[in-house]
Design a protein around this motif. Sequence first.
Motif, PDB file in Angstrom:
ATOM      1  N   VAL A 147      -3.800   3.454  -3.833  1.00 23.25           N
ATOM      2  CA  VAL A 147      -2.621   3.487  -4.686  1.00 23.25           C
ATOM      3  C   VAL A 147      -1.629   2.454  -4.186  1.00 23.25           C
ATOM      4  N   ALA A 148      -1.215   1.548  -5.076  1.00 25.68           N
ATOM      5  CA  ALA A 148      -0.232   0.530  -4.717  1.00 25.68           C
ATOM      6  C   ALA A 148       1.156   1.004  -5.103  1.00 25.68           C
ATOM      7  N   GLU A 181     -11.410  12.377   6.762  1.00 28.83           N
ATOM      8  CA  GLU A 181     -10.000  12.678   6.536  1.00 28.83           C
ATOM      9  C   GLU A 181      -9.145  12.146   7.683  1.00 28.83           C
ATOM     10  N   ARG A 182      -9.689  12.202   8.879  1.00 32.69           N
ATOM     11  CA  ARG A 182      -8.964  11.686  10.040  1.00 32.69           C
ATOM     12  C   ARG A 182      -8.765  10.172   9.917  1.00 32.69           C
ATOM     13  N   VAL A 183      -9.800   9.479   9.444  1.00 37.44           N
ATOM     14  CA  VAL A 183      -9.708   8.034   9.249  1.00 37.44           C
ATOM     15  C   VAL A 183      -8.620   7.717   8.220  1.00 37.44           C
ATOM     16  N   VAL A 184      -8.597   8.481   7.134  1.00 34.47           N
ATOM     17  CA  VAL A 184      -7.613   8.242   6.081  1.00 34.47           C
ATOM     18  C   VAL A 184      -6.208   8.456   6.615  1.00 34.47           C
ATOM     19  N   ARG A 185      -6.009   9.490   7.413  1.00 33.09           N
ATOM     20  CA  ARG A 185      -4.681   9.750   7.970  1.00 33.09           C
ATOM     21  C   ARG A 185      -4.238   8.619   8.897  1.00 33.09           C
ATOM     22  N   VAL A 186      -5.162   8.147   9.739  1.00 30.58           N
ATOM     23  CA  VAL A 186      -4.825   7.068  10.669  1.00 30.58           C
ATOM     24  C   VAL A 186      -4.476   5.792   9.910  1.00 30.58           C
ATOM     25  N   LEU A 187      -5.290   5.471   8.891  1.00 33.89           N
ATOM     26  CA  LEU A 187      -5.034   4.256   8.110  1.00 33.89           C
ATOM     27  C   LEU A 187      -3.686   4.345   7.398  1.00 33.89           C
ATOM     28  N   ASN A 188      -3.430   5.484   6.807  1.00 33.54           N
ATOM     29  CA  ASN A 188      -2.159   5.640   6.099  1.00 33.54           C
ATOM     30  C   ASN A 188      -0.973   5.552   7.056  1.00 33.54           C
ATOM     31  N   ASP A 189      -1.111   6.178   8.226  1.00 30.44           N
ATOM     32  CA  ASP A 189      -0.022   6.130   9.202  1.00 30.44           C
ATOM     33  C   ASP A 189       0.293   4.694   9.619  1.00 30.44           C
ATOM     34  N   ARG A 190      -0.736   3.890   9.730  1.00 26.58           N
ATOM     35  CA  ARG A 190      -0.545   2.534  10.245  1.00 26.58           C
ATOM     36  C   ARG A 190      -0.272   1.479   9.170  1.00 26.58           C
ATOM     37  N   LEU A 240       0.836  -1.195   0.000  1.00 25.60           N
ATOM     38  CA  LEU A 240       0.000   0.000   0.000  1.00 25.60           C
ATOM     39  C   LEU A 240       0.872   1.246   0.000  1.00 25.60           C
ATOM     40  N   GLU A 241       0.660   2.092  -0.992  1.00 30.10           N
ATOM     41  CA  GLU A 241       1.343   3.384  -1.010  1.00 30.10           C
ATOM     42  C   GLU A 241       0.502   4.434  -0.309  1.00 30.10           C
ATOM     43  N   GLY A 242      -0.818   4.222  -0.311  1.00 28.60           N
ATOM     44  CA  GLY A 242      -1.668   5.153   0.421  1.00 28.60           C
ATOM     45  C   GLY A 242      -3.105   5.152  -0.049  1.00 28.60           C
ATOM     46  N   PHE A 243      -4.002   5.505   0.875  1.00 30.35           N
ATOM     47  CA  PHE A 243      -5.395   5.788   0.532  1.00 30.35           C
ATOM     48  C   PHE A 243      -5.522   7.300   0.317  1.00 30.35           C
ATOM     49  N   ARG A 244      -6.330   7.647  -0.657  1.00 35.54           N
ATOM     50  CA  ARG A 244      -6.605   9.059  -0.888  1.00 35.54           C
ATOM     51  C   ARG A 244      -8.113   9.248  -1.017  1.00 35.54           C
ATOM     52  N   MET A 245      -8.583  10.439  -0.658  1.00 37.25           N
ATOM     53  CA  MET A 245     -10.010  10.697  -0.647  1.00 37.25           C
ATOM     54  C   MET A 245     -10.311  11.961  -1.442  1.00 37.25           C
ATOM     55  N   VAL A 246     -11.304  11.892  -2.304  1.00 36.29           N
ATOM     56  CA  VAL A 246     -11.701  13.049  -3.113  1.00 36.29           C
ATOM     57  C   VAL A 246     -13.186  13.326  -2.879  1.00 36.29           C
ATOM     58  N   PRO A 247     -13.543  14.432  -2.174  1.00 39.95           N
ATOM     59  CA  PRO A 247     -14.962  14.780  -1.988  1.00 39.95           C
ATOM     60  C   PRO A 247     -15.598  15.145  -3.329  1.00 39.95           C
ATOM     61  N   LEU A 248     -16.784  14.613  -3.576  1.00 47.20           N
ATOM     62  CA  LEU A 248     -17.486  14.874  -4.834  1.00 47.20           C
ATOM     63  C   LEU A 248     -18.719  15.753  -4.636  1.00 47.20           C
ATOM     64  N   GLY A 249     -19.026  16.075  -3.381  1.00 43.57           N
ATOM     65  CA  GLY A 249     -20.192  16.889  -3.095  1.00 43.57           C
ATOM     66  C   GLY A 249     -21.408  16.050  -2.757  1.00 43.57           C
ATOM     67  N   ASN A 250     -22.355  16.663  -1.998  1.00 41.61           N
ATOM     68  CA  ASN A 250     -23.594  15.979  -1.620  1.00 41.61           C
ATOM     69  C   ASN A 250     -23.332  14.655  -0.906  1.00 41.61           C
ATOM     70  N   VAL A 301      -2.855  -5.684   4.712  1.00 43.25           N
ATOM     71  CA  VAL A 301      -3.772  -4.565   4.904  1.00 43.25           C
ATOM     72  C   VAL A 301      -5.205  -5.061   4.958  1.00 43.25           C
ATOM     73  N   TYR A 302      -5.541  -5.962   4.043  1.00 42.70           N
ATOM     74  CA  TYR A 302      -6.901  -6.492   3.998  1.00 42.70           C
ATOM     75  C   TYR A 302      -7.218  -7.269   5.274  1.00 42.70           C
ATOM     76  N   ALA A 303      -6.264  -8.098   5.714  1.00 42.33           N
ATOM     77  CA  ALA A 303      -6.485  -8.881   6.931  1.00 42.33           C
ATOM     78  C   ALA A 303      -6.683  -7.960   8.129  1.00 42.33           C
ATOM     79  N   THR A 304      -5.925  -6.870   8.198  1.00 41.34           N
ATOM     80  CA  THR A 304      -6.046  -5.921   9.304  1.00 41.34           C
ATOM     81  C   THR A 304      -7.416  -5.254   9.307  1.00 41.34           C
ATOM     82  N   LEU A 305      -7.853  -4.821   8.143  1.00 42.08           N
ATOM     83  CA  LEU A 305      -9.127  -4.098   8.045  1.00 42.08           C
ATOM     84  C   LEU A 305     -10.324  -4.988   8.335  1.00 42.08           C
TER      85      LEU A 305
END
Length: 348
Positions: free
Chosen positions: A154-155, A177-186, A136-146, A195-199
Amino acid sequence: MKTLTERELLILEQIVREYTENDRPVGSKALVAVLPIKVSSATIRNDMAKLEEMGLIQKNHSSSGRIPSLKGYRYYVDHLIHPLAIKDDEVKKIHDSIGSQFDQVDDIVKTSTEMLSELTHYTVLSLKPNHEGSKLEGFRMVPLGNNSVMLILVADNGEVTSRKFMIPNSMTGEDLERVVRVLNDRLIGHPLSEVYATLTTNFQDGMSKYLKTSAGIIDVFSDVVSKYAANQFFVGGRLNVLNFSRTDDLNQIKNLLGMFNETDKVKALVGNPGDDLNVRIGDELRNSLLGDYSLVTATYDVGQHGQGMIAVLGPTSMQYSRMLGLVDAFRGQLAGRLIDYYQNIDDS
């Protein structure tokens, strides 16, 4: 099976070649005209009778000629085949189609699958290089509205997988965003299987101090990882498979087409990377829907990034020499293109 004489070998080879090229039963008179040896029709008929007794050829109901049996095709592929080199214009077409700039491995493999289907007029299945060792290189989040959000995985090999989902009204963008930061940190730098087994184990309970309610959000992350692992194959020309079906049973046709939507069934059909070039014919496919089909498979190797496979599914009467030559050339072009892609990723 007893050893075939040189003349019987020539006759069997020519029957297979004539039938697969012209789709017409082959008679003794036709063989007299094309065999590289001088022999009478009567002698050829005697040899054809022996080949028929051995189960290598069979009568056609609408003609006095003979056609290869499944056993005959198998013998031909194992002992008589000579893969044909593909034409220069076909090599150029393949090279041009996958030589463009692509942002993802998926685009390269998907485009190559569609191109090979166009060249063969058969159904083509391609498995991407296996994901063993991907991290895992990282999770990223893009708000789309509503309340709509795009989650992106990203691998480390540059591949990207995404999923669009809705967040509940009780959850703010800051929460997510806080969830994404925590997941990426860990989890960044860990193998995706880990990663899948952890989640999917006890990780969700540990998020309670970051969220008032998880509302299934961690499930979304695990689903994206699962999607990355599952999205390994592409199908080109899936409707071409109906051109060779001998059934009018709508349920069988539905099951035949539905097979291409199920990862497990595709993997069971294609097999695992390892064999160089392989041909399975009729009953060897171990699928009652595919008794009239043959499958040509080839492994392609992209070094440390793993191995993938190409498979061409067509009728038992396919031109095996051409298919083997074409698939062999194609997997070389695809492997070279992917190696270049990964090299650019590694260098960046």
